[in-house]
Design a protein around this motif. Structure first.
Motif, PDB file in Angstrom:
ATOM      1  N   LEU A   1      -2.457 -48.955 -13.419  1.00 44.26           N
ATOM      2  CA  LEU A   1      -1.653 -47.740 -13.336  1.00 44.26           C
ATOM      3  C   LEU A   1      -2.164 -46.768 -14.396  1.00 44.26           C
ATOM      4  O   LEU A   1      -1.832 -46.886 -15.581  1.00 44.26           O
ATOM      5  CB  LEU A   1      -0.174 -48.060 -13.559  1.00 44.26           C
ATOM      6  CG  LEU A   1       0.445 -49.067 -12.581  1.00 44.26           C
ATOM      7  CD1 LEU A   1       1.890 -49.341 -12.959  1.00 44.26           C
ATOM      8  CD2 LEU A   1       0.345 -48.561 -11.156  1.00 44.26           C
ATOM      9  N   LYS A   2      -2.995 -45.844 -13.958  1.00 46.09           N
ATOM     10  CA  LYS A   2      -3.608 -44.914 -14.892  1.00 46.09           C
ATOM     11  C   LYS A   2      -2.559 -44.046 -15.576  1.00 46.09           C
ATOM     12  O   LYS A   2      -1.598 -43.602 -14.950  1.00 46.09           O
ATOM     13  CB  LYS A   2      -4.628 -44.044 -14.167  1.00 46.09           C
ATOM     14  CG  LYS A   2      -5.841 -44.818 -13.654  1.00 46.09           C
ATOM     15  CD  LYS A   2      -6.845 -43.886 -13.002  1.00 46.09           C
ATOM     16  CE  LYS A   2      -8.066 -44.661 -12.523  1.00 46.09           C
ATOM     17  NZ  LYS A   2      -9.070 -43.759 -11.896  1.00 46.09           N
ATOM     18  N   HIS A   3      -2.770 -43.841 -16.862  1.00 44.02           N
ATOM     19  CA  HIS A   3      -1.926 -42.991 -17.700  1.00 44.02           C
ATOM     20  C   HIS A   3      -0.576 -43.624 -18.045  1.00 44.02           C
ATOM     21  O   HIS A   3       0.207 -43.019 -18.769  1.00 44.02           O
ATOM     22  CB  HIS A   3      -1.694 -41.617 -17.058  1.00 44.02           C
ATOM     23  CG  HIS A   3      -2.958 -40.923 -16.637  1.00 44.02           C
ATOM     24  ND1 HIS A   3      -3.840 -40.385 -17.536  1.00 44.02           N
ATOM     25  CD2 HIS A   3      -3.506 -40.725 -15.406  1.00 44.02           C
ATOM     26  CE1 HIS A   3      -4.868 -39.856 -16.882  1.00 44.02           C
ATOM     27  NE2 HIS A   3      -4.689 -40.059 -15.585  1.00 44.02           N
ATOM     28  N   ALA A   4      -0.294 -44.815 -17.514  1.00 47.01           N
ATOM     29  CA  ALA A   4       0.929 -45.507 -17.916  1.00 47.01           C
ATOM     30  C   ALA A   4       0.709 -46.123 -19.296  1.00 47.01           C
ATOM     31  O   ALA A   4      -0.427 -46.343 -19.715  1.00 47.01           O
ATOM     32  CB  ALA A   4       1.283 -46.590 -16.901  1.00 47.01           C
ATOM     33  N   PHE A   5       1.798 -46.416 -19.984  1.00 47.00           N
ATOM     34  CA  PHE A   5       1.665 -47.016 -21.309  1.00 47.00           C
ATOM     35  C   PHE A   5       2.854 -47.923 -21.578  1.00 47.00           C
ATOM     36  O   PHE A   5       3.918 -47.806 -20.956  1.00 47.00           O
ATOM     37  CB  PHE A   5       1.575 -45.934 -22.392  1.00 47.00           C
ATOM     38  CG  PHE A   5       2.780 -45.055 -22.497  1.00 47.00           C
ATOM     39  CD1 PHE A   5       3.800 -45.351 -23.394  1.00 47.00           C
ATOM     40  CD2 PHE A   5       2.913 -43.923 -21.687  1.00 47.00           C
ATOM     41  CE1 PHE A   5       4.925 -44.544 -23.494  1.00 47.00           C
ATOM     42  CE2 PHE A   5       4.037 -43.107 -21.787  1.00 47.00           C
ATOM     43  CZ  PHE A   5       5.046 -43.419 -22.692  1.00 47.00           C
ATOM     44  N   ILE A   6       2.657 -48.846 -22.502  1.00 44.16           N
ATOM     45  CA  ILE A   6       3.706 -49.789 -22.884  1.00 44.16           C
ATOM     46  C   ILE A   6       4.297 -49.358 -24.214  1.00 44.16           C
ATOM     47  O   ILE A   6       3.581 -49.079 -25.173  1.00 44.16           O
ATOM     48  CB  ILE A   6       3.141 -51.223 -22.979  1.00 44.16           C
ATOM     49  CG1 ILE A   6       2.700 -51.700 -21.592  1.00 44.16           C
ATOM     50  CG2 ILE A   6       4.192 -52.176 -23.548  1.00 44.16           C
ATOM     51  CD1 ILE A   6       2.035 -53.063 -21.588  1.00 44.16           C
ATOM     52  N   GLY A   7       5.606 -49.277 -24.252  1.00 44.61           N
ATOM     53  CA  GLY A   7       6.311 -48.893 -25.468  1.00 44.61           C
ATOM     54  C   GLY A   7       7.564 -49.708 -25.644  1.00 44.61           C
ATOM     55  O   GLY A   7       7.915 -50.547 -24.805  1.00 44.61           O
ATOM     56  N   THR A   8       8.266 -49.480 -26.720  1.00 46.85           N
ATOM     57  CA  THR A   8       9.489 -50.220 -27.038  1.00 46.85           C
ATOM     58  C   THR A   8      10.712 -49.358 -26.763  1.00 46.85           C
ATOM     59  O   THR A   8      10.768 -48.200 -27.171  1.00 46.85           O
ATOM     60  CB  THR A   8       9.501 -50.660 -28.506  1.00 46.85           C
ATOM     61  OG1 THR A   8       8.353 -51.477 -28.770  1.00 46.85           O
ATOM     62  CG2 THR A   8      10.763 -51.463 -28.821  1.00 46.85           C
TER      63      THR A   8
END
Length: 206
Positions: free
Chosen positions: A111-118
């Motif tokens: 998934l381009k441009h997706a990111f993992i955060g809290t």
């Protein structure tokens, strides 16, 4: 999914345990409740063949209602919300986005441009809502540090619910078939066990 005996099975047990007060009801409740636990495991395995999740995570959304003497029937239901992409096995952050595999029958997806955060003390996968063309981030640009008014809203990325897979005819159909076999086996075991206990007491009394 409800688990209960058909009338023919119940009549056979009643005849077998006719001399034992509430004998048929007792073994029926025991058999159903034991079968519910086994059925939960069977359902988790069937779902796990299709969803890239651990058995522990799948079982967390499978709820059982046990049988009792006033209501000799049990229930297994799947409840819960759409599952965060970070929960699926092997989900990881890459330089280009988030790599994830939701279903075991489909290949891993980037998934381009997706990111993992809290968020709320848990890891989540996000995507900033945007209707235009997504372009590469300029060197040295840190989008997350832009003033709040310039940021687009975050969208949490999720997969299907456990119940979405559980409700598929091929899944719940397989579970019902296996549960029926297990219930018949357990009922026979419980009935014979109770009968042997009753006969032992009579023999001891003599």
């Amino acid at each position: 999914m409800n688990i209960e005996l058909n009338q023919d099975q119940f009549r056979d047990v009643q005849a077998m345990l006719a001399d034992i007060p509430k004998g048929a009801l007792r073994v029926t409740v025991r058999a159903i409740n034991h079968t519910l636990g086994t059925t939960k495991t069977l359902a988790a395995k069937e779902i796990g063949m299709r969803m890239n999740l651990t058995q522990t995570r799948i079982k967390a959304d499978l709820k059982t209602d046990n049988a009792n003497y006033s209501n000799p029937s049990g229930k297994l239901a799947a409840t819960g919300e759409p599952i965060s992409l970070t929960t699926f096995s092997g989900t990881r952050q890459t330089l280009k986005g988030v790599s994830v595999q939701v279903l075991t029958t489909t290949p891993r997806t980037l998934l381009k441009h997706a990111f993992i955060g809290t968020s709320h003390n848990s890891q989540q996968a996000f995507w900033r809502k945007w209707t235009g063309t997504r372009t590469a981030v300029k060197p040295g640009m840190k989008y997350g540090r832009l003033p709040y008014d310039y940021r687009h809203p975050l969208e949490r990325l999720t997969g299907p619910r456990i119940e979405d897979i559980y409700s598929k005819p091929e899944v719940i159909g397989a579970v019902i078939t296996k549960a029926g076999v297990k219930l018949h086996e357990r009922l026979d075991h419980e009935a014979n066990y109770l009968l042997s206990q009753y006969q032992s007491k009579l023999y001891g009394a003599d």
